[in-house]
Design an enzyme around this catalytic site. Structure first.
Site, short mmCIF file in Angstrom:
data_model
loop_
_atom_site.label_atom_id
_atom_site.label_comp_id
_atom_site.label_asym_id
_atom_site.label_seq_id
_atom_site.Cartn_x
_atom_site.Cartn_y
_atom_site.Cartn_z
N LEU A 1 0.86 -1.19 0.00
CA LEU A 1 0.00 0.00 0.00
C LEU A 1 0.89 1.24 0.00
O LEU A 1 1.57 1.51 0.98
CB LEU A 1 -0.90 0.01 1.24
CG LEU A 1 -1.72 -1.25 1.53
CD1 LEU A 1 -2.73 -0.97 2.64
CD2 LEU A 1 -2.44 -1.73 0.28
N GLY B 1 -0.91 6.55 -0.20
CA GLY B 1 -1.22 7.65 0.72
C GLY B 1 -0.29 8.84 0.53
O GLY B 1 0.80 8.73 -0.04
N ARG C 1 1.18 13.73 7.55
CA ARG C 1 1.89 14.07 8.78
C ARG C 1 3.39 14.29 8.59
O ARG C 1 4.08 14.79 9.47
CB ARG C 1 1.63 12.97 9.84
CG ARG C 1 0.20 12.96 10.34
CD ARG C 1 -0.18 11.67 11.04
NE ARG C 1 -0.52 10.60 10.10
CZ ARG C 1 -0.97 9.39 10.45
NH1 ARG C 1 -1.10 9.08 11.73
NH2 ARG C 1 -1.27 8.48 9.53
N LYS D 1 5.29 9.98 0.99
CA LYS D 1 5.93 9.37 2.18
C LYS D 1 6.77 8.14 1.83
O LYS D 1 7.87 7.98 2.36
CB LYS D 1 4.85 9.00 3.20
CG LYS D 1 5.42 8.30 4.42
CD LYS D 1 4.46 8.21 5.58
CE LYS D 1 3.27 7.33 5.30
NZ LYS D 1 2.41 7.21 6.48
N GLY E 1 -8.60 5.40 2.04
CA GLY E 1 -8.29 4.48 3.14
C GLY E 1 -7.67 3.17 2.67
O GLY E 1 -7.69 2.83 1.49
N GLY F 1 -3.43 0.87 15.40
CA GLY F 1 -4.63 0.09 15.65
C GLY F 1 -4.36 -0.94 16.74
O GLY F 1 -3.26 -1.48 16.82
N ASN G 1 4.87 7.67 10.25
CA ASN G 1 3.86 8.65 9.89
C ASN G 1 4.42 10.06 9.92
O ASN G 1 3.91 10.95 9.26
CB ASN G 1 2.67 8.57 10.84
CG ASN G 1 1.94 7.24 10.70
OD1 ASN G 1 1.86 6.69 9.60
ND2 ASN G 1 1.44 6.72 11.80
N ASN H 1 55.46 14.98 -8.12
CA ASN H 1 55.39 15.72 -6.87
C ASN H 1 54.73 17.07 -7.14
O ASN H 1 55.26 17.89 -7.88
CB ASN H 1 56.81 15.90 -6.30
CG ASN H 1 56.75 16.40 -4.88
OD1 ASN H 1 56.08 17.40 -4.61
ND2 ASN H 1 57.44 15.72 -3.98
C1 UD1 Z 1 -2.51 1.64 9.63
C2 UD1 Z 1 -3.54 0.68 10.23
C3 UD1 Z 1 -3.25 0.55 11.73
C4 UD1 Z 1 -1.86 0.05 11.95
C5 UD1 Z 1 -0.83 0.94 11.24
C6 UD1 Z 1 0.51 0.27 11.26
C7 UD1 Z 1 -5.57 1.00 8.93
C8 UD1 Z 1 -6.93 1.58 8.90
N1 UD1 Z 1 -4.85 1.24 10.02
O1 UD1 Z 1 -2.73 2.92 10.22
O2 UD1 Z 1 -4.19 -0.35 12.32
O3 UD1 Z 1 -1.58 -0.02 13.34
O4 UD1 Z 1 -1.20 1.13 9.86
O5 UD1 Z 1 1.52 1.12 10.77
O6 UD1 Z 1 -5.19 0.33 7.99
N2 UD1 Z 1 -2.53 4.00 2.00
C9 UD1 Z 1 -3.00 3.81 0.72
N3 UD1 Z 1 -4.22 4.34 0.38
C10 UD1 Z 1 -4.98 5.01 1.26
C11 UD1 Z 1 -4.50 5.18 2.57
C12 UD1 Z 1 -3.29 4.66 2.93
O7 UD1 Z 1 -2.33 3.20 -0.12
O8 UD1 Z 1 -6.07 5.45 0.88
C13 UD1 Z 1 -1.22 3.45 2.36
C14 UD1 Z 1 -0.28 4.52 2.86
O9 UD1 Z 1 0.50 5.05 1.78
C15 UD1 Z 1 0.59 3.76 3.86
C16 UD1 Z 1 -0.31 2.64 4.34
O10 UD1 Z 1 -1.37 2.56 3.43
O11 UD1 Z 1 1.74 3.22 3.24
C17 UD1 Z 1 -0.86 2.91 5.74
O12 UD1 Z 1 -1.60 4.09 5.76
P1 UD1 Z 1 -1.60 5.09 6.99
O13 UD1 Z 1 -2.52 6.19 6.69
O14 UD1 Z 1 -0.21 5.44 7.36
O15 UD1 Z 1 -2.25 4.16 8.12
P2 UD1 Z 1 -2.07 4.31 9.69
O16 UD1 Z 1 -2.92 5.41 10.17
O17 UD1 Z 1 -0.65 4.33 10.05
CA CA Z 2 1.19 4.50 8.94
#
Ligand code: UD1
Ligand code: CA
Length: 452
Positions: free
Chosen positions: A7, A10, A14, A21, A78, A140, A224, A373
């Site tokens: 994933l 995002g 932050r 990121k 998400g 989480g 983050n 030299n």
């Molecule tokens: C997420 C988990 C959380 C866990 C934590 C571990 C969820 C809802 N929560 O939270 O339980 O403890 O990771 O680090 O999954 N991303 C996408 N598309 C999106 C949103 C995010 O690809 O629409 C990717 C981001 O780029 C990132 C990853 O998913 O690499 C996690 O997203 P992030 O928003 O950082 O989740 P957390 O709030 O850290």
């Molecule tokens: Ca994260």
């Protein structure tokens, strides 16, 4: 059959950065490169990368890696929404889907092997990675019974005070049975604090759901913000230093030194305080580095000593001594036994064995034969304002202090350049070249007033 999905769509709000990121660097590799590397040895049949925010930039950064399928998530609603984007590319796929958060870069390869093995042996619908964190703020929380059966995950923001006291933390790393995940993905809702589709909500919809708790909580550190980035950098640096100490490198003050993933050391290297190794850098046996060096994309053969100096894109053969306060850059190549001293810069130049340039010089675009030299303050004037030109100095030649060699120019072997010369013409072998105004001395006449 195994498919891996990372994933990486995002924004990383932050981080407060223009860089996505997952492209933030850690010890010389980006977060997403590290996450991909952590699962490569599992030999997945499919590797899918979910991209969205600055998708093209993320794709471009990974252009050199083959076998990746990029899946666009637009907009980013998400982690559950991200994985929903796989319903089409993975339609009909039979097997496990390993989901990796793109911002969890410290996983050890053995941990993912264990996760996969546990998932396969338990026959669970999902097996997730957890750890007990002393401070799980932001993560989480995983709710599981004594037998390790998981009933669900609640995000920090959605937790009650009491739920927050649970320290069993979701790593963001999951092994799903794809067919069973695909069946529940469309049922996700945005009924949560952020109004997003959470991948974590699928866990309560799947049964059995089990977890694997890792012993070292550092492994699941997610990034983050900049503080977490710095904390992960510290963990990686510590791992790299421990690795190289185990391989026979001594550090007088390990915590003051940084390495990159591509740094290689021979045995019996001594690294003094405040030394930094970047890119792909190779340090030979018995070298002594520091204090105070930056060495990047360079290779040093055995027995080289470097003190308070900067070396970039350079190669140094055996037993050379560099510094203090020298700079080698952009294709500087020193053959064995050269000595480069204080305030000497060598750029895109080849120095034969035993060359000495000990003080205050610039050697740019130059080829020096063996044992030349270089006198204090010798400068190769390589740039005419438009083009760079080369200077050639034959073996055994000697330049006097404050010589300026205006390139293009070629000095033969065994040439001597008088101190203070500015040379614009070639000099044949064995000759002595002067290029300076003749000194004039006028004695004071008896009774004349003193000069002012
Ligand atoms: C997420 C988990 C959380 C866990 C934590 C571990 C969820 C809802 N929560 O939270 O339980 O403890 O990771 O680090 O999954 N991303 C996408 N598309 C999106 C949103 C995010 O690809 O629409 C990717 C981001 O780029 C990132 C990853 O998913 O690499 C996690 O997203 P992030 O928003 O950082 O989740 P957390 O709030 O850290
Ligand atoms: Ca994260």
């Amino acid at each position: 059959m195994l498919a891996v999905a990372v994933l990486a769509a995002g924004k990383g709000t932050r981080m407060k950065s223009d860089l996505p990121k997952v492209l933030q660097p850690l010890a010389g590799a980006t977060l997403v490169e590290r996450v991909l590397a952590s699962c490569r040895h599992l030999g997945p049949e499919r590797q899918l990368l979910i991209v969205g925010h600055q998708a093209e930039r993320v794709e471009r950064s990974l252009a050199a890696l083959g076998g990746l399928e990029f899946v666009l998530q637009q907009p980013q609603n998400g982690t559950g929404h991200a994985v929903q984007q796989l319903l089409e590319p993975l339609a009909g796929f039979q097997g496990e889907l390993l989901v990796l958060n793109g911002d969890v870069p410290l996983l050890r390869p053995g941990t993912l092997e264990e996760l996969l093995a546990k998932h396969r042996s338990s026959g669970a619908a999902v097996t997730l990675l957890t750890a007990r964190l002393a401070d799980p703020s932001g993560y989480g929380r995983v709710f599981a019974d004594e037998q390790g059966r998981v009933s669900g995950i609640v995000e920090h923001r959605d937790c009650s005070e009491e739920q927050r006291r649970n320290t069993l933390t979701n790593a963001g790393i999951y092994c799903f049975d794809w067919a069973r995940l695909a069946a529940v993905l469309p049922q996700l809702t945005t009924d949560n604090n952020q109004g997003e589709l959470y991948l974590t909500d699928t866990v309560a919809m799947l049964s059995p759901a089990v977890h694997l708790e890792v012993a070292d909580p550092d492994e699941i550190n997610g990034i983050n913000d900049r503080l977490q980035l710095a904390q992960c950098e510290a963990v990686l640096q510590e791992r790299l230093r421990r690795h190289w100490m185990a391989e026979g490198v001594s550090f007088t003050d390990p915590a003051s030194c940084t390495l990159s993933e591509g740094t290689r050391f021979g045995r019996d290297v001594l690294v003094e305080p405040q030394c930094h190794f970047r890119g792909s850098t190779v340090i030979g046996n018995g070298c002594r580095i520091g204090p105070g060096c930056l060495i990047e994309n360079s290779s040093l053969a055995d027995g080289v000593e470097v003190l308070y100096s900067v070396l970039r894109e350079s190669s140094v053969e055996t037993d050379c001594v560099v510094g203090p306060y020298a700079q080698l850059r952009n294709g500087a190549h020193l053959e064995a036994g050269c000595r480069i001293g204080n305030f000497v810069e060598v750029k895109n130049s080849h120095l034969g064995a035993g060359v000495k340039a000990n003080h205050l010089s610039y050697l740019g675009d130059a080829d020096l034969g063996a044992n030349v030299n270089v006198g204090a303050g010798t400068i190769t004037a390589n740039f005419d304002g438009v083009h760079k030109h080369r200077t050639v100095i034959g073996a055994g030649s000697k330049t006097g202090a404050n010589s300026v060699l205006v390139a293009p120019i070629s000095l033969g072997a065994g040439v001597t350049v008088a101190a203070g010369s500015t040379l614009t013409q070639n000099v044949p072998d064995g000759a002595l070249a002067f290029g300076r105004a003749r000194q004039v001395v006028k004695e004071r006449r008896q009774g004349a007033p003193p000069p002012n």
